[in-house]
Design a protein around this motif. Structure first.
Motif, mmCIF file in Angstrom:
data_model
loop_
_atom_site.group_PDB
_atom_site.id
_atom_site.type_symbol
_atom_site.label_atom_id
_atom_site.label_comp_id
_atom_site.label_asym_id
_atom_site.label_seq_id
_atom_site.Cartn_x
_atom_site.Cartn_y
_atom_site.Cartn_z
ATOM 1 N N LYS A 1 42.280 39.214 39.783
ATOM 2 C CA LYS A 1 42.904 37.947 39.535
ATOM 3 C C LYS A 1 44.496 38.005 39.304
ATOM 4 O O LYS A 1 44.875 38.873 38.575
ATOM 5 C CB LYS A 1 42.046 37.267 38.300
ATOM 6 C CG LYS A 1 40.469 37.273 38.692
ATOM 7 C CD LYS A 1 40.265 36.481 39.775
ATOM 8 C CE LYS A 1 38.628 36.113 39.924
ATOM 9 N NZ LYS A 1 37.839 36.751 41.058
ATOM 10 N N PRO B 1 34.039 40.976 40.102
ATOM 11 C CA PRO B 1 35.074 40.198 41.022
ATOM 12 C C PRO B 1 35.222 40.924 42.371
ATOM 13 O O PRO B 1 34.997 42.267 42.312
ATOM 14 C CB PRO B 1 36.388 40.252 39.960
ATOM 15 C CG PRO B 1 36.112 41.304 39.121
ATOM 16 C CD PRO B 1 34.585 41.768 38.965
ATOM 17 N N GLU B 2 35.853 40.197 43.311
ATOM 18 C CA GLU B 2 36.087 41.047 44.596
ATOM 19 C C GLU B 2 37.647 41.072 44.729
ATOM 20 O O GLU B 2 37.913 42.010 45.811
ATOM 21 C CB GLU B 2 35.680 40.046 45.617
ATOM 22 C CG GLU B 2 34.105 39.610 45.616
ATOM 23 C CD GLU B 2 33.714 38.840 46.706
ATOM 24 O OE1 GLU B 2 34.496 38.198 47.591
ATOM 25 O OE2 GLU B 2 32.529 38.271 46.717
ATOM 26 N N THR C 1 27.131 30.013 41.434
ATOM 27 C CA THR C 1 28.105 30.988 40.926
ATOM 28 C C THR C 1 27.460 31.500 39.668
ATOM 29 O O THR C 1 26.868 31.202 38.945
ATOM 30 C CB THR C 1 29.467 30.357 40.394
ATOM 31 O OG1 THR C 1 29.193 29.247 39.473
ATOM 32 C CG2 THR C 1 30.185 29.279 41.690
ATOM 33 N N THR D 1 40.762 37.353 32.052
ATOM 34 C CA THR D 1 40.266 37.284 33.645
ATOM 35 C C THR D 1 40.881 38.352 34.357
ATOM 36 O O THR D 1 40.394 38.897 34.951
ATOM 37 C CB THR D 1 40.459 35.864 34.162
ATOM 38 O OG1 THR D 1 39.762 34.950 33.423
ATOM 39 C CG2 THR D 1 40.136 35.869 35.471
ATOM 40 N N SER E 1 39.046 41.626 35.836
ATOM 41 C CA SER E 1 38.848 41.784 37.131
ATOM 42 C C SER E 1 39.507 43.087 37.470
ATOM 43 O O SER E 1 38.903 43.931 38.448
ATOM 44 C CB SER E 1 39.512 40.794 37.919
ATOM 45 O OG SER E 1 40.914 40.663 37.744
#
Length: 117
Positions: free
Chosen positions: A21, A17-18, A11, A89, A93
């Motif tokens: 979040k 990020p995909e 990781t 987060t 994202s």
């Protein structure tokens, strides 16, 4: 630098990020309020804040502030960092998903090897 977890999955915490979040309001609603069938109004009363602040957080329309993080932490016996990290987060994202390709076009990484000493 990538870390290797116990599961041997590599990781990279700095990897883009995909997906966006979850907002901390979603966590608050699903993991904390729903099991207790506690309303936003009751939580607001317990926290000593206006009900519209809690409702806006639950709806994802407002970020968790440092003040609110301290209040949530005290009430739920968590840490303020927990709530702030959920917010951070989510925000990071979301920014990447919405603006990442533009950022990659606009910003060239600094190459220290090519700089004169």
């Amino acid at each position: 630098m990538p870390d290797t977890s116990k599961s041997s999955i590599i990781t990279d915490p700095s990897a883009p990020p995909e997906w966006i979040k979850p907002h901390p309001g979603e966590m608050l609603r699903e993991e904390y309020l729903a099991p207790l069938t506690m309303s936003a109004s009751e939580l607001a009363r317990q926290l000593g804040v206006p009900a519209n602040r809690v409702t806006a957080i639950l709806n994802g329309d407002r970020s968790v502030s440092a003040d609110t993080a301290w209040r949530l932490a005290r009430f739920w016996n968590t840490s303020p960092d927990y709530w702030m990290n959920l917010q951070k987060t989510h925000d990071l994202s979301k920014a990447w998903i919405e603006n990442g390709s533009q950022i990659e076009r606009d910003v060239t990484p600094r190459n220290q090897e090519n700089e004169a000493a």
